[in-house]
Write an enzyme that holds these catalytic residues in place. Sequence first.
Site, short mmCIF file in Angstrom:
data_model
loop_
_atom_site.label_atom_id
_atom_site.label_comp_id
_atom_site.label_asym_id
_atom_site.label_seq_id
_atom_site.Cartn_x
_atom_site.Cartn_y
_atom_site.Cartn_z
N CYS A 153 23.66 13.83 -77.26
CA CYS A 153 23.37 14.84 -76.25
C CYS A 153 22.81 14.18 -74.98
O CYS A 153 23.53 13.46 -74.31
CB CYS A 153 22.45 15.92 -76.82
SG CYS A 153 22.49 17.46 -75.87
N GLU A 200 23.21 14.80 -86.05
CA GLU A 200 21.98 14.35 -86.71
C GLU A 200 21.07 15.50 -87.12
O GLU A 200 20.18 15.33 -87.96
CB GLU A 200 21.23 13.38 -85.79
CG GLU A 200 20.30 14.01 -84.78
CD GLU A 200 20.94 14.90 -83.71
OE1 GLU A 200 20.19 15.56 -82.98
OE2 GLU A 200 22.18 14.93 -83.60
N HIS A 260 25.39 17.64 -81.89
CA HIS A 260 24.30 17.17 -82.74
C HIS A 260 24.73 17.04 -84.19
O HIS A 260 24.59 17.98 -84.97
CB HIS A 260 23.10 18.11 -82.63
CG HIS A 260 22.43 18.08 -81.30
ND1 HIS A 260 21.46 17.16 -80.98
CD2 HIS A 260 22.60 18.83 -80.19
CE1 HIS A 260 21.04 17.36 -79.74
NE2 HIS A 260 21.72 18.36 -79.24
#
Length: 236
Positions: free
Chosen positions: A90, A178, A176
């Site tokens: 990001c 993660e 995202h």
Amino acid sequence: MPRTALALRHVPFEDLGLLDPLLRERGYEVAYLDVGVDALAEATVLAADLVVVLGGPIGVYESEAYPFLDGERATIAARLAAGGPILGVCLGAQLVAAALGAPVTATGRKEIGFGELTLTPEGRASVLAPLEGVPVLHWHGDEFAVPDGGASLARTPGFPNQAFAIGAGVLALQFHLEADHTVLERWLIGHAHEIATAGVDPGRLRADAVALGPALAVAAREVLGSWLDALPDAPR
């Protein structure tokens, strides 16, 4: 000596998430540097075996309001020039793009929520292949251009550049992978103002995290694990 993974973090709840156990399984010692609070020493960033630049609710271009951004971008550029592996997520992906000379701009719109990517041919042949048909978590309003020498890997209708790679050691993701869906409530609290301003229903995000998060976590583990294992001299 154990290998080291250094995460450049901008807000506490946007951490390594699902990536943390993958790193530890591969023998990395994990450390965080809170950008804007901790000293950002170029030598420290260059010395790490892997650097992960995480997300945050500010823009690359906001260095007048957040002066540390100029130093962070320069430090990332130094690491890239030295050939050290780096993963950007990001804001982190936007900083990597900017460090490589690509523009990063505000779009005036938000892409927040779970949605599928369209992988490019290069993306389908990359470590991102397991994401075909799997909704990922989007949380951004800025966009980056793909730097010279980068391969565009994915897009969505509103954001034509969602990921790029340069060789085996540089991966930048606008979305995202993660994020741990089991603790997404931290994001809903931390980004409450942004969600309200964008007209996004936190209940929908919460429900989608329950419904879609488990499958995304499996795919994310495969993607991130494959990328880690493909790094030069990666521990097995």
